[in-house]
Design an enzyme around this catalytic site. Structure first.
Site, PDB file in Angstrom:
ATOM      1  N   CYS A   1      40.211 -10.493 -39.797  1.00 17.90           N
ATOM      2  CA  CYS A   1      40.702 -11.813 -40.087  1.00 17.90           C
ATOM      3  C   CYS A   1      41.974 -11.797 -40.832  1.00 17.90           C
ATOM      4  O   CYS A   1      42.805 -10.760 -41.239  1.00 17.90           O
ATOM      5  CB  CYS A   1      39.641 -12.352 -41.065  1.00 17.90           C
ATOM      6  SG  CYS A   1      39.492 -11.582 -42.705  1.00 17.90           S
TER       7      CYS A   1
ATOM      8  N   GLU B   1      16.200   7.499 -44.210  1.00 19.75           N
ATOM      9  CA  GLU B   1      15.202   6.768 -43.216  1.00 19.75           C
ATOM     10  C   GLU B   1      15.153   7.457 -41.778  1.00 19.75           C
ATOM     11  O   GLU B   1      16.062   8.147 -41.453  1.00 19.75           O
ATOM     12  CB  GLU B   1      16.147   5.479 -42.710  1.00 19.75           C
ATOM     13  CG  GLU B   1      16.291   4.284 -43.763  1.00 19.75           C
ATOM     14  CD  GLU B   1      16.844   3.191 -43.181  1.00 19.75           C
ATOM     15  OE1 GLU B   1      16.919   2.921 -41.937  1.00 19.75           O
ATOM     16  OE2 GLU B   1      17.690   2.199 -43.918  1.00 19.75           O
TER      17      GLU B   1
ATOM     18  N   ARG C   1      22.412 -10.030 -40.395  1.00 24.21           N
ATOM     19  CA  ARG C   1      22.719  -9.127 -41.513  1.00 24.21           C
ATOM     20  C   ARG C   1      24.135  -8.544 -41.402  1.00 24.21           C
ATOM     21  O   ARG C   1      24.651  -8.706 -40.388  1.00 24.21           O
ATOM     22  CB  ARG C   1      21.555  -8.055 -41.892  1.00 24.21           C
ATOM     23  CG  ARG C   1      21.564  -7.057 -40.837  1.00 24.21           C
ATOM     24  CD  ARG C   1      20.675  -5.981 -41.123  1.00 24.21           C
ATOM     25  NE  ARG C   1      20.472  -4.992 -40.109  1.00 24.21           N
ATOM     26  CZ  ARG C   1      19.767  -3.747 -40.111  1.00 24.21           C
ATOM     27  NH1 ARG C   1      18.916  -3.631 -41.127  1.00 24.21           N
ATOM     28  NH2 ARG C   1      19.531  -3.185 -39.005  1.00 24.21           N
TER      29      ARG C   1
ATOM     30  N   GLU D   1      23.755   1.446 -45.274  1.00 23.20           N
ATOM     31  CA  GLU D   1      24.339   1.777 -43.932  1.00 23.20           C
ATOM     32  C   GLU D   1      25.718   0.724 -43.888  1.00 23.20           C
ATOM     33  O   GLU D   1      26.030   0.080 -43.058  1.00 23.20           O
ATOM     34  CB  GLU D   1      23.551   1.321 -42.699  1.00 23.20           C
ATOM     35  CG  GLU D   1      22.396   2.204 -42.666  1.00 23.20           C
ATOM     36  CD  GLU D   1      21.467   2.327 -41.388  1.00 23.20           C
ATOM     37  OE1 GLU D   1      21.934   1.233 -40.601  1.00 23.20           O
ATOM     38  OE2 GLU D   1      20.820   3.004 -40.959  1.00 23.20           O
TER      39      GLU D   1
ATOM     40  N   PHE E   1       8.240  -5.148 -34.711  1.00 26.72           N
ATOM     41  CA  PHE E   1       7.775  -4.134 -34.025  1.00 26.72           C
ATOM     42  C   PHE E   1       8.304  -2.632 -33.921  1.00 26.72           C
ATOM     43  O   PHE E   1       7.964  -1.836 -33.435  1.00 26.72           O
ATOM     44  CB  PHE E   1       7.390  -4.419 -32.505  1.00 26.72           C
ATOM     45  CG  PHE E   1       6.769  -5.686 -32.094  1.00 26.72           C
ATOM     46  CD1 PHE E   1       5.295  -5.634 -32.363  1.00 26.72           C
ATOM     47  CD2 PHE E   1       7.339  -7.162 -31.970  1.00 26.72           C
ATOM     48  CE1 PHE E   1       4.542  -6.988 -32.275  1.00 26.72           C
ATOM     49  CE2 PHE E   1       6.590  -8.167 -31.644  1.00 26.72           C
ATOM     50  CZ  PHE E   1       5.294  -8.097 -32.119  1.00 26.72           C
TER      51      PHE E   1
HETATM   52  C1  GAL Z   1      18.498   1.003 -40.261  1.00 27.70           C
HETATM   53  C2  GAL Z   1      18.356   0.229 -41.092  1.00 27.70           C
HETATM   54  C3  GAL Z   1      17.105  -0.348 -41.612  1.00 27.70           C
HETATM   55  C4  GAL Z   1      16.542  -0.643 -40.259  1.00 27.70           C
HETATM   56  C5  GAL Z   1      16.322   0.456 -39.380  1.00 27.70           C
HETATM   57  C6  GAL Z   1      15.561   0.130 -38.054  1.00 27.70           C
HETATM   58  O1  GAL Z   1      19.494   1.184 -39.377  1.00 27.70           O
HETATM   59  O2  GAL Z   1      19.108   0.828 -42.255  1.00 27.70           O
HETATM   60  O3  GAL Z   1      17.225  -1.512 -42.215  1.00 27.70           O
HETATM   61  O4  GAL Z   1      17.104  -1.912 -39.569  1.00 27.70           O
HETATM   62  O5  GAL Z   1      17.580   0.877 -38.950  1.00 27.70           O
HETATM   63  O6  GAL Z   1      15.636   1.344 -37.508  1.00 27.70           O
END
Ligand code: GAL
Length: 684
Positions: A175, A321, A126, A165, A371
């Site tokens: 580039c 998150e 990604r 993010e 996981f």
């Molecule tokens: C963040 C991201 C999420 C997921 C998560 C895992 O950095 O926005 O998509 O990857 O970490 O901890």
């Protein structure tokens, strides 16, 4: 471009209030595209059970929404939005631009980023795009337009989540497209080649540019690149991502001016100047993944939230998150102990968050994050994690009255991204001197004392604060320095550490004794700097007859009009001032010329009333933090016990503890990793 467009703030309070007023938002990243339809209904049922009221949808869905260039499929997304909407679950709809589909990379390899060595990244993970690529930009804005056109009017949508993010994984691209964009950014910044040559000091090492066409990003070089070039490359890269965010935002806002816009930050993330970014958002949001195995995790998490709250003091913020338990991307992924997820969630609420969300709702079956813990684990509802998650969701539903209650802080810790970039560029007296180390050194004891700290740009209005902490502001502009001086002269206190006021915004040294625009505050002349050999410490004698130790660094200074509070006791630097206090105008400055040990720093902080330990926190014992949020109608005292032991915290009587709905006496008992939220009405 739309970055720094002040009109973007019009209506911001209304948009934010529509999203946040009256209830803490709770939920997580929801990726239904990874699951068959039967699971979606089960998801919605469990979300309702868990008190979820906001689901982040679509973050990595570009390849599902546009499987081939120009062919779209939004039916599944409409179905998901309908399902969530019918259940009363709000949607934080994300633009999917953080992970372009394989066709983009295959057909247009020029959209892939290139590293400083000239290697091109590939698709299959990604964040594989160059933000300067016009082809990527066109494709990204097209899918955002299509998203808005197809589902933008859906009633379930309550928040726009732009990208994901920004700059995570690939913060810099080197580039040819980047080179072109860098040159035009520089032409705009400097106006002329002479100004650029001057700013970068290109008389050094025969680096003088005869034309803008010769300028390149700081690609691989035999040894140190030009520090001015590097500093500007940081600024340019942060600005370019921000421009892309603003371009996406413009499309979203045009379609739905009623909806708040956010993008998820990562706390102290070096590549992006979040102070500048935050002004462009209606609601600031952040992703916080501390290592549960790190004994400093509670302090680091608190600092993360204090920073995010402070990025734009007039914007509300949420945790976008966090993990319910383990992550999967460290070498060893310690699980959160039972109760820890709840305690950390309350820590966020205590420090001002109006929402607590997770990555992710349901643990994936496949892919690189299978996981990683989730709200619903592989074992489903039976997992103890789900019990904690749904318990917390039910509980947070009682805290709706917190909206608009502001965190009280009388201490400002000064920080800036340009300083971070410049001070950690190589070829310094101590290349192991990091911004985060310096900040944590000054912040940790205050966290332990229960003193709440805001993080401030050195050039923002500072009148609301009693005390400024200045942890190695190596790069300090004249205007920033003048702001600090004015604060002190007006009666404030500043605690300033070594390696502050060294260079201007071009990374050029202020000549004379070090300190530039704040030199006059020091009460001593810093004539040389002396990093100490690894492992070697200093013994300090204090004027009050006590002693302490210090290490890492010593400014070789000569006292002028300041009062020397501590000086080096012996060895080659014997007699040199280590801590100097001065009166300036109506205020006071303590200059700290070395890295004091805990006892030494405590001695400095003990001299400043606003830094005195909070008695309740001290009485409770280690691991307890306390923060107060206040609104016009009530105050909320929020206590979190990060320790594994029971703690008793003295509190003023007459409150109502909101998680249990019980009146409080003169103390509260917090179980291991326990929490309390005590509300007191303003009239009481
Ligand atoms: C963040 C991201 C999420 C997921 C998560 C895992 O950095 O926005 O998509 O990857 O970490 O901890």
């Amino acid at each position: 471009m739309t970055a720094n467009d002040t009109t973007s703030r019009d209506g911001r309070d209304e948009r934010a209030a529509r999203l946040l007023a009256g209830r803490i938002r709770y939920g997580g990243d929801y990726n239904p595209e990874q699951w068959p339809r039967e699971v979606w209904r089960e998801d919605v049922r469990l979300m309702v059970e868990a008190g979820v009221n906001l689901a982040t949808v679509g973050v990595f869905s570009w390849a599902q929404l546009e499987p081939e260039e120009g062919r779209y499929d939004f039916d599944w997304l409409k179905e998901v939005l309908d399902l969530l909407g019918e259940a009363g679950i709000g949607v934080d709809l994300s633009t999917p631009t953080a992970s372009p589909p394989p066709w983009l990379a295959t057909r247009y390899p020029e959209t892939l980023p290139v590293d400083a060595q000239g290697n091109r990244y590939h698709h299959g993970s990604r964040q594989h795009f160059c933000v300067h690529s016009p082809v990527y930009l066109r494709a990204a804005l097209r899918i955002v337009e299509k998203l808005v056109e197809e589902v933008g009017g859906h009633e379930a949508i309550e928040l726009w989540h732009v990208h994901n993010e920004y700059a995570c994984h690939v913060p810099y691209c080197y580039c040819d497209e980047t080179a072109r964009a860098f040159r035009s950014w520089l032409e705009k910044r400097y106006g002329s080649l002479d100004a650029l040559n001057d700013a970068w000091g290109t008389a050094f090492w025969s680096q003088r540019y005869a034309s803008f066409a010769e300028v390149i990003p700081p690609r691989m070089t035999p040894t140190f690149a030009n520090p001015g070039q590097e500093l500007d490359f940081h600024r340019f890269s942060s600005d370019a991502f921000l421009d892309e965010m603003c371009a996406e935002r413009a499309i979203l806002r045009a379609a739905r001016p009623d909806l708040a816009v956010t993008t998820n930050f990562m706390g102290a993330f070096k590549p992006l100047d979040y102070f500048t970014w935050a002004r462009e958002l209606d609601v600031v949001s952040t992703d916080n993944y501390q290592d549960p195995g790190d004994p400093d995790a509670p302090m680091r998490s608190a600092l993360h939230y204090d920073l995010v709250r402070s990025l734009d003091k007039s914007a509300p913020w949420i945790v976008m998150e966090q993990s319910s338990s383990r992550v999967n991307w460290r070498a060893h992924n310690a699980a959160k102990l039972p109760g820890a997820m709840r305690a950390y969630s309350y820590q966020a609420v205590a420090r001002g968050a109006d929402g607590v969300l997770f990555f992710q709702w349901r643990a994936s079956r496949a892919g690189a994050e299978k996981f990683h813990s989730a709200m619903v684990s592989h074992a489903g509802e039976a997992s103890p994690v789900f019990a904690e998650v749904s318990g917390l969701g039910q509980e947070l539903a009682r805290l709706g009255s917190l909206y608009g209650a502001r965190v009280e802080a009388s201490v400002a810790l000064l920080a800036s991204w340009p300083n971070w970039w410049a001070m950690e560029a190589l070829a310094k007296p101590a290349n192991d001197l990091t911004m985060v180390d310096q900040v944590e050194w000054m912040y940790r004891p205050l966290y332990q004392r229960g003193v709440t700290v805001d993080v401030c740009r050195p050039d923002e209005p500072l009148g609301a604060y009693d005390v400024l902490l200045v942890p190695s502001l190596y790069l300090l502009t004249e205007a920033e320095g003048a702001n600090v001086v004015a604060h002190v002269e007006a009666g404030g206190t500043a605690v300033i550490s070594f390696w502050s006021g060294i260079v201007d915004e071009r990374d050029q040294v202020y000549l004379g004794p070090y300190g530039g625009p704040i030199r006059a505050l020091f009460g001593c002349d810093v004539l040389e700097v002396a990093p100490l050999p690894a492992g070697e410490g200093l013994r300090l004698d204090w004027a009050d007859g006590t002693s302490s130790t210090a290490g890492f660094w010593l400014d070789v200074a000569r006292a002028t009009d300041g009062q020397v509070l501590a000086s080096v006791a012996d060895g080659p630097w014997a007699g040199r001032p280590a801590v100097v206090e001065s009166r300036r105008g109506a205020g006071r400055v303590v200059y700290v010329a070395t890295r004091l040990d805990d006892a030494g720093l405590a001695r400095v902080y003990d001299r400043v009333p606003a830094l005195a330990p909070e008695p309740g926190v001290t009485a409770a014992g280690p691991g307890v933090e306390r923060v107060v949020r206040r609104s016009a109608s009530a105050s909320f005292e929020i206590l979190v016990n990060h320790s594994g032991e029971q703690r008793t915290v003295p509190v003023a009587p007459g409150g109502l503890e909101l998680t249990t709905d019980r009146a409080t006496g003169d103390s509260l008992v917090l179980g291991p990793r326990g929490v309390a939220v005590v509300r007191r009405d303003a009239s009481r």
